[in-house]
Design a protein around this motif. Sequence first.
Motif, PDB file in Angstrom:
ATOM      1  N   THR A 206       0.867  -1.184   0.000  1.00  0.00           N
ATOM      2  CA  THR A 206       0.000   0.000   0.000  1.00  0.00           C
ATOM      3  C   THR A 206       0.904   1.235   0.000  1.00  0.00           C
ATOM      4  O   THR A 206       2.121   1.131   0.145  1.00  0.00           O
ATOM      5  N   GLY A 208       0.288   3.913   2.049  1.00  0.00           N
ATOM      6  CA  GLY A 208       0.161   4.651   3.294  1.00  0.00           C
ATOM      7  C   GLY A 208       1.515   4.840   3.948  1.00  0.00           C
ATOM      8  O   GLY A 208       2.456   4.087   3.694  1.00  0.00           O
ATOM      9  N   THR A 243       6.587   5.601   2.841  1.00  0.00           N
ATOM     10  CA  THR A 243       5.395   4.815   2.533  1.00  0.00           C
ATOM     11  C   THR A 243       5.707   3.346   2.783  1.00  0.00           C
ATOM     12  O   THR A 243       6.869   2.917   2.763  1.00  0.00           O
ATOM     13  N   ASN A 265      -5.474  -1.413  -2.877  1.00  0.00           N
ATOM     14  CA  ASN A 265      -6.213  -0.183  -2.628  1.00  0.00           C
ATOM     15  C   ASN A 265      -7.158  -0.359  -1.445  1.00  0.00           C
ATOM     16  O   ASN A 265      -7.231  -1.435  -0.834  1.00  0.00           O
ATOM     17  N   LYS A 266      -7.901   0.687  -1.116  1.00  0.00           N
ATOM     18  CA  LYS A 266      -8.759   0.632   0.065  1.00  0.00           C
ATOM     19  C   LYS A 266      -9.827  -0.448  -0.053  1.00  0.00           C
ATOM     20  O   LYS A 266     -10.167  -1.109   0.931  1.00  0.00           O
ATOM     21  N   THR A 269      -8.126  -3.837   0.724  1.00  0.00           N
ATOM     22  CA  THR A 269      -7.800  -4.042   2.138  1.00  0.00           C
ATOM     23  C   THR A 269      -9.055  -4.198   2.989  1.00  0.00           C
ATOM     24  O   THR A 269      -9.034  -4.904   4.003  1.00  0.00           O
ATOM     25  N   SER A 297      -3.064   1.293   7.059  1.00  0.00           N
ATOM     26  CA  SER A 297      -2.200   0.975   5.917  1.00  0.00           C
ATOM     27  C   SER A 297      -2.333   1.989   4.785  1.00  0.00           C
ATOM     28  O   SER A 297      -1.516   2.004   3.862  1.00  0.00           O
ATOM     29  N   HIS A 298      -3.362   2.848   4.874  1.00  0.00           N
ATOM     30  CA  HIS A 298      -3.550   3.890   3.861  1.00  0.00           C
ATOM     31  C   HIS A 298      -3.385   5.301   4.442  1.00  0.00           C
ATOM     32  O   HIS A 298      -3.601   6.289   3.732  1.00  0.00           O
TER      33      HIS A 298
END
Length: 331
Positions: A206, A208, A243, A265-266, A269, A297-298
């Motif tokens: 990810t 994030g 990140t 991506n969101k 996850t 994680s984002h």
Amino acid sequence: MILVTGATGLVGSHLLISLLQENNDVKALYRNSKHIEKVKNVFTYKKQLDLFDKINWVEGDITDIPSLNVAFEKVTIVYHCAALISFDPKDEDKLRKVNIEGTANVVNCCIDFGVKKLCHVSSIAALGDTKEGEVLITEETDWNPEKLHGDYAISKYGAEMEVWRGFQEGLEVVIVNPGVIFGYGFPEQGSSVIFKSVKKGFPFYTKGKTGIIAVEDVVNCMIQLMKSNINRQQYTLVAENPTLETVLFTIADGLEVRKPSIYANKTLTRIAWRLDWFLSKIIGRKRSFTRATSKSSHSLDIYDNSKIKKELNYTFLDMKNYLISLSEEYK
């Protein structure tokens, strides 16, 4: 006399080396004697095996007050590194027992035995929450109880409240809030699991951000803070805010293996943490990916380390080079 709780963990073992190099008398609290061998491996790696025999090992548990009474005899300085790290909701009671109640026991013993100063190792998970439109988190950022927090974060925040209570009762305290700590030793736990996953070909990443730091920097800052006259302060210990993509790719380069190639991506996850929950119900395995970790994680939050850098005039290790070096050791 110095007491180190959690002495058989990553921070504790590296802390023991630094304290003994300065000729301090050190007591080290342990729960299971088999973990002492892991500490010995760290001393061997650091070429400090001659110091290992100078450790005064004391069997005990921060949730067992009688054992703490023995450990605290003649102690004047305490480094409280012991904690339970788990992101499985089933461990909520254990997290509260060890991290909150255990810290309360340590604080109470510090007061009862006349300890001069306590250093408590917390986590960036216990720092505050950004408001809408903000990304920078400092030691002054307020904790928002209305926002989603994992049980681990809640337990570490609760532990900090016990430390501040100790200050109100006359104990000198400092709190450090490290990010993800990397360092040699303990290949089957903590941040070392990341190396294991990447080596096995973990495919996801990810973008994030997270705060990371070398264990040597954590230990150096703790010792400097305890030697100073600083009291009733807490410090974010983060060298960089890369990140997760950067961290995984750097480790892959160091291990000379394929980099993760699937961007999670969101939506992905969200599916992942629900699947993890489902599998935990079906086969009874511990949770490793929860709603809270999915959200983090984002996250694009940045942890500000300016306070500790200014206070100690400190320069952190370069984490890219450090991770590559650790990867080579892991190989």
